[in-house]
Motif scaffolding. Structure first.
Motif, PDB file in Angstrom:
ATOM      1  N   HIS A 331      93.713  25.886 -80.272  1.00 13.84           N
ATOM      2  CA  HIS A 331      92.657  26.801 -80.699  1.00 13.84           C
ATOM      3  C   HIS A 331      91.553  26.154 -81.523  1.00 13.84           C
ATOM      4  O   HIS A 331      90.495  26.760 -81.717  1.00 13.84           O
ATOM      5  N   ALA A 332      91.772  24.950 -82.016  1.00 13.85           N
ATOM      6  CA  ALA A 332      90.755  24.296 -82.852  1.00 13.85           C
ATOM      7  C   ALA A 332      89.595  23.791 -82.005  1.00 13.85           C
ATOM      8  O   ALA A 332      89.757  23.456 -80.823  1.00 13.85           O
ATOM      9  N   ASP A 333      88.422  23.742 -82.609  1.00 17.76           N
ATOM     10  CA  ASP A 333      87.273  23.103 -81.962  1.00 17.76           C
ATOM     11  C   ASP A 333      86.652  22.125 -82.951  1.00 17.76           C
ATOM     12  O   ASP A 333      87.199  21.878 -84.032  1.00 17.76           O
ATOM     13  N   GLU A 334      85.512  21.585 -82.596  1.00 19.18           N
ATOM     14  CA  GLU A 334      84.921  20.540 -83.433  1.00 19.18           C
ATOM     15  C   GLU A 334      84.490  21.054 -84.805  1.00 19.18           C
ATOM     16  O   GLU A 334      84.285  20.269 -85.742  1.00 19.18           O
ATOM     17  N   ASN A 335      84.370  22.371 -84.954  1.00 19.15           N
ATOM     18  CA  ASN A 335      83.946  22.931 -86.238  1.00 19.15           C
ATOM     19  C   ASN A 335      85.108  23.411 -87.099  1.00 19.15           C
ATOM     20  O   ASN A 335      84.895  23.868 -88.229  1.00 19.15           O
ATOM     21  N   SER A 336      86.321  23.323 -86.573  1.00 21.54           N
ATOM     22  CA  SER A 336      87.480  23.833 -87.307  1.00 21.54           C
ATOM     23  C   SER A 336      87.829  22.926 -88.481  1.00 21.54           C
ATOM     24  O   SER A 336      87.723  21.701 -88.380  1.00 21.54           O
ATOM     25  N   PRO A 337      88.275  23.524 -89.598  1.00 27.07           N
ATOM     26  CA  PRO A 337      88.785  22.699 -90.696  1.00 27.07           C
ATOM     27  C   PRO A 337      90.003  21.893 -90.227  1.00 27.07           C
ATOM     28  O   PRO A 337      90.665  22.258 -89.251  1.00 27.07           O
ATOM     29  N   ALA A 338      90.304  20.813 -90.932  1.00 31.86           N
ATOM     30  CA  ALA A 338      91.478  20.006 -90.596  1.00 31.86           C
ATOM     31  C   ALA A 338      92.739  20.832 -90.770  1.00 31.86           C
ATOM     32  O   ALA A 338      92.788  21.781 -91.568  1.00 31.86           O
ATOM     33  N   ILE A 339      93.771  20.482 -90.021  1.00 35.02           N
ATOM     34  CA  ILE A 339      95.047  21.178 -90.129  1.00 35.02           C
ATOM     35  C   ILE A 339      95.533  21.116 -91.576  1.00 35.02           C
ATOM     36  O   ILE A 339      95.423  20.080 -92.243  1.00 35.02           O
ATOM     37  N   ARG A 340      96.046  22.221 -92.071  1.00 36.26           N
ATOM     38  CA  ARG A 340      96.394  22.305 -93.489  1.00 36.26           C
ATOM     39  C   ARG A 340      97.852  21.988 -93.768  1.00 36.26           C
ATOM     40  O   ARG A 340      98.302  22.073 -94.902  1.00 36.26           O
ATOM     41  N   GLY A 341      98.590  21.635 -92.786  1.00 39.25           N
ATOM     42  CA  GLY A 341     100.017  21.387 -92.979  1.00 39.25           C
ATOM     43  C   GLY A 341     100.812  22.134 -91.944  1.00 39.25           C
ATOM     44  O   GLY A 341     100.479  23.268 -91.586  1.00 39.25           O
ATOM     45  N   ALA A 342     101.857  21.493 -91.457  1.00 37.33           N
ATOM     46  CA  ALA A 342     102.615  22.067 -90.342  1.00 37.33           C
ATOM     47  C   ALA A 342     104.012  22.513 -90.751  1.00 37.33           C
ATOM     48  O   ALA A 342     104.873  22.718 -89.893  1.00 37.33           O
ATOM     49  N   ASP A 343     104.263  22.659 -92.033  1.00 37.87           N
ATOM     50  CA  ASP A 343     105.583  23.071 -92.495  1.00 37.87           C
ATOM     51  C   ASP A 343     105.662  24.587 -92.629  1.00 37.87           C
ATOM     52  O   ASP A 343     104.658  25.244 -92.914  1.00 37.87           O
ATOM     53  N   PRO A 344     106.845  25.159 -92.469  1.00 40.84           N
ATOM     54  CA  PRO A 344     106.989  26.614 -92.612  1.00 40.84           C
ATOM     55  C   PRO A 344     106.860  27.040 -94.069  1.00 40.84           C
ATOM     56  O   PRO A 344     107.211  26.295 -94.989  1.00 40.84           O
ATOM     57  N   LEU A 345     106.360  28.247 -94.282  1.00 41.68           N
ATOM     58  CA  LEU A 345     106.340  28.852 -95.605  1.00 41.68           C
ATOM     59  C   LEU A 345     107.444  29.890 -95.758  1.00 41.68           C
ATOM     60  O   LEU A 345     107.749  30.302 -96.889  1.00 41.68           O
ATOM     61  N   ILE A 346     108.013  30.313 -94.640  1.00 41.80           N
ATOM     62  CA  ILE A 346     109.132  31.260 -94.645  1.00 41.80           C
ATOM     63  C   ILE A 346     110.258  30.634 -93.830  1.00 41.80           C
ATOM     64  O   ILE A 346     110.059  30.277 -92.664  1.00 41.80           O
ATOM     65  N   VAL A 347     111.435  30.506 -94.436  1.00 40.72           N
ATOM     66  CA  VAL A 347     112.614  29.991 -93.738  1.00 40.72           C
ATOM     67  C   VAL A 347     113.714  31.046 -93.853  1.00 40.72           C
ATOM     68  O   VAL A 347     114.088  31.459 -94.962  1.00 40.72           O
ATOM     69  N   LEU A 348     114.212  31.486 -92.710  1.00 38.37           N
ATOM     70  CA  LEU A 348     115.192  32.567 -92.639  1.00 38.37           C
ATOM     71  C   LEU A 348     116.559  32.005 -92.263  1.00 38.37           C
ATOM     72  O   LEU A 348     116.682  31.270 -91.279  1.00 38.37           O
ATOM     73  N   VAL A 349     117.580  32.374 -93.029  1.00 35.83           N
ATOM     74  CA  VAL A 349     118.938  31.880 -92.797  1.00 35.83           C
ATOM     75  C   VAL A 349     119.865  33.081 -92.641  1.00 35.83           C
ATOM     76  O   VAL A 349     120.150  33.781 -93.624  1.00 35.83           O
ATOM     77  N   PRO A 350     120.348  33.363 -91.418  1.00 34.66           N
ATOM     78  CA  PRO A 350     121.221  34.515 -91.200  1.00 34.66           C
ATOM     79  C   PRO A 350     122.441  34.496 -92.113  1.00 34.66           C
ATOM     80  O   PRO A 350     123.037  33.440 -92.357  1.00 34.66           O
ATOM     81  N   GLY A 351     122.795  35.675 -92.599  1.00 32.49           N
ATOM     82  CA  GLY A 351     123.941  35.801 -93.489  1.00 32.49           C
ATOM     83  C   GLY A 351     123.639  35.436 -94.924  1.00 32.49           C
ATOM     84  O   GLY A 351     124.429  35.712 -95.824  1.00 32.49           O
ATOM     85  N   VAL A 352     122.487  34.794 -95.159  1.00 37.68           N
ATOM     86  CA  VAL A 352     122.161  34.278 -96.494  1.00 37.68           C
ATOM     87  C   VAL A 352     120.911  34.941 -97.051  1.00 37.68           C
ATOM     88  O   VAL A 352     120.938  35.560 -98.107  1.00 37.68           O
TER      89      VAL A 352
END
Length: 678
Positions: A331-352
């Protein structure tokens, strides 16, 4: 004198924002129109007061409002260059400001200024967004509300959306508001009371309809083996996984964490449809700007071992990063800001439960609250229809919007210790309390660990709310107690970055009067205690892979042979050598270990107050009240050492200036020549 329209607006905003069923933290905006005298012309001028960018309705004050002239605001319609250039209109708002203008106008200003109503509310209620994200939301809107509420297809917030809603109100005089597809609700009224009542009617009517007509199991049946573990077991597992997950979330940038095992989360994770729904991501812009477009979900049952869970989390993280990079690239084009980080901000652990992350504790906690909002939205949409969030392309247009990037650039520079989590032992008084206070002031989250839980919690409360500091009980001579305290730390803030071994006591006796019990007590608390704390904390620091700091509050007595002090001085020498040993051992993990050697710190010291001061005064033949000055007089600088001086040294050692320093002992003694390091 405050304009009555402003007073009414603030009161209404605070009421609406105080109830999470109406809107999320910092979500939505409200406005009022009214008249004041122009101080230049002396003539009446029509004004718009609207919540400024980044504010929160529940805590909104008059200074959080943007103030614009309505005539100039409405005149922008004549120069609007069209949808492709609508972002330019945000800058144009600056030319409509009245007086000093107040807060920065938000992207939603046009919605409030152009709609022909004295009062307008734009909110993000879970029930309203559930209708807005349903696949047949338009049909549901008509069915639930009749002609009192009008459906508005998804459109990115901006000037055109303001024009659209203004036109809808003009064409539907019977309407009190609208459902914004994929987004939220907007309501209006001639008076503040009417606008608030209309907002609440839409929210309550939507919630009642979902309750009365929704399916019993909108998320599907419970998956065998995915139900919530018993409380003690799930919290123990959460603590065991916390360091790994924080390291995952902090690969690109260090993050602070928050954990919740609320039933709304664990029930969702136990459901058959959770994997599919989680993969669809959130829809409301306020949600995904804080949670990222979708979470990372562990695909193992609740009883999976810690080892298997850690291994799988790391595999999923690799996949998540690749998927996010693909999303950006698509979805990025030449005017898009640089990627801000590819790590999750929400991590879900079933049962926990759910781990959420942000640049500070408040941001991390709010991100978790937003994902709970998203769960509620998905439940409502699925119970009536099918959850259908806006497309990834539209999410990207907002996430990497130039206006959003500009907002991020306007944020104040973080303090030196923001994002760092400090664990300080013996921190309810004296040196430890001064260290905790300084670190909190520099932006760190602080865990005050002390033998006395009540005092630890009171000291933490002095520093602020639980987003800043917590107090925990910790007998440093007990390995289990230390582990429990560190578990509480990682569940509160996600992990640990900075450990200060400060807990101590002292018995001032000559050799022949020092008992074996005295010796063991001194060594159990300081030598053994520092070892146990460092060992337990090192496991967290190593697993996080973020480096870190371990600080020992030793003493000038570690190198100075003072009189009648065999047990205390020997254990301080033990601590001093632990610094050197651990600096060598932990350096490969980026963990720095340093020590501080204070001279006698009399003022505010728990040790001195407990009898040590009287003993040392007797040893030196001075009055106890003169002991601080006595210590000062024997130094080169002739200045007394106070707890804050030691805290300053901790700040410098753990800050950005000495990142290549480890294995060092810093004297904080005003200059005791006999204690010079050689």
């Amino acid at each position: 004198m405050t304009n009555p329209a402003v007073s009414d607006l603030i009161s209404r905003s605070n009421r609406l924002g105080a109830d999470p069923k109406n809107t999320n933290y910092a979500g939505g905006n409200t406005s009022a129109k009214g008249t004041e005298t122009d101080p230049v012309t002396g003539q009446p001028v029509e004004l718009l007061w609207v919540k400024g960018s980044g504010g929160d309705l529940g805590t909104l004050k008059p200074e959080g409002l943007a103030v614009l002239r309505l005539d100039r605001m409405r005149a922008l319609v004549d120069v609007y260059p069209g949808l492709e250039r609508e972002d330019e209109m945000v800058a144009a708002f600056d030319y409509c400001l009245h007086g000093k203008g107040g807060a920065a106008p938000s992207i939603d200003t046009a919605m409030h200024g152009l709609v022909d109503a004295n009062h307008v509310d734009h909110l993000h209620p879970d029930a309203g967004i559930a209708i807005a994200t349903a696949a047949d939301g338009e049909e549901l809107t008509a069915k639930i509300f009749g002609d009192k509420v009008v459906w508005v297809p998804w459109r990115r917030p901006g000037f055109q959306l303001g024009l659209d809603i203004a036109e809808i109100k003009a064409q539907n005089p019977q309407a009190i508001g609208c459902i914004l597809g994929g987004h939220g609700i907007t309501a209006w009224g001639d008076t503040s009371e009417a606008s608030e009542a209309n907002s609440l009617w839409i929210i309550e009517t939507a919630a009642a309809y979902i309750e009365a007509n929704g399916t019993a199991d909108p998320f599907g049946a419970e998956r065998a083996g995915y139900a919530a573990l018993p409380e003690a077991e799930r919290r123990a597992k959460a603590a065991a996984l916390a360091a790994t997950i924080r390291g995952i979330a902090s690969t690109d940038k260090p993050m602070v964490g928050h954990f919740t095992d609320a039933a709304v989360v664990t029930d969702f994770l136990a459901s058959a449809n959770a994997p599919t729904l989680a993969a669809l991501g959130t829809s409301c812009p306020d949600h995904f700007l804080r949670t990222k477009v979708k979470p990372m979900l562990l695909d193992l049952p609740a009883d999976a071992s810690i080892e298997d869970s850690i291994a799988r989390l790391k595999e999923l993280h690799t996949e998540y990063r690749a998927d996010y990079q693909a999303y950006y690239d698509a979805h990025a084009d030449e005017n898009s800001p640089a990627i801000r980080g590819a790590d999750p901000l929400i991590v879900l652990v079933p049962g926990v439960g759910m781990f959420s992350y942000g640049a500070n504790k408040q941001t991390a906690r709010v991100a978790g609250e937003f994902y709970v909002n998203a769960i509620n939205v998905m439940r409502g949409a699925e119970s009536l229809s099918t959850y259908a969030p806006i497309s990834d392309a539209e999410k990207f247009r907002i996430e990497y919007w130039a206006l959003e990037e500009a907002k991020l650039q306007r944020m104040p520079k973080p303090k030196t210790h923001q994002g760092r989590i400090a664990f300080v032992t013996g921190a309810a008084s004296g040196i430890g309390k001064a260290i905790a206070t300084r670190l909190a002031a520099e932006g760190a989250c602080v865990v005050i660990a002390d033998l006395d839980l009540e005092k630890a919690q009171a000291a933490a409360a002095e520093l602020g709310n639980t987003d800043v500091a917590i107090g925990v009980a910790a007998n440093v001579a007990d390995a289990d107690a230390i582990q429990a305290a560190l578990d509480a730390a990682v569940l509160a803030f996600g992990g640990v970055d900075l450990v200060v071994n400060n807990a101590g006591l002292s018995l001032s006796k000559p050799l022949l009067e020092t008992t074996e019990k005295d010796w063991n007590l001194q060594h159990d608390v300081m030598a053994k205690g520092s070892f146990l704390v460092s060992k337990a904390a090192a496991k967290i620091l190593i697993e996080q892979q973020l480096g870190g700091d371990v600080i020992y509050i030793s003493s000038k007595n570690s190198v100075f042979a003072g009189p009648n002090n065999i047990a205390y001085s020997a254990t301080k020498a033990d601590q001093a050598h632990q610094v050197r040993l651990l600096a060598v051992e932990l350096g490969e993990h980026g963990i720095r270990v340093n020590g501080i050697n204070p001279d006698g710190v009399v003022r505010g010291s728990g040790i001195f107050a407990a009898g040590w001061g009287a003993n040392r005064a007797a040893t030196y033949g001075v009055k106890e009240e003169d002991l601080g000055q006595y210590y000062a007089n024997r130094t080169i600088l002739k200045r007394e050492v106070v707890p804050e001086n030691v805290a300053d040294a901790v700040f410098v050692l753990t800050g950005p200036e000495l990142t290549r320093t480890t294995g060092l002992h810093i004297p904080v003694d005003s200059g005791v020549a006999a204690a010079f390091l050689r």
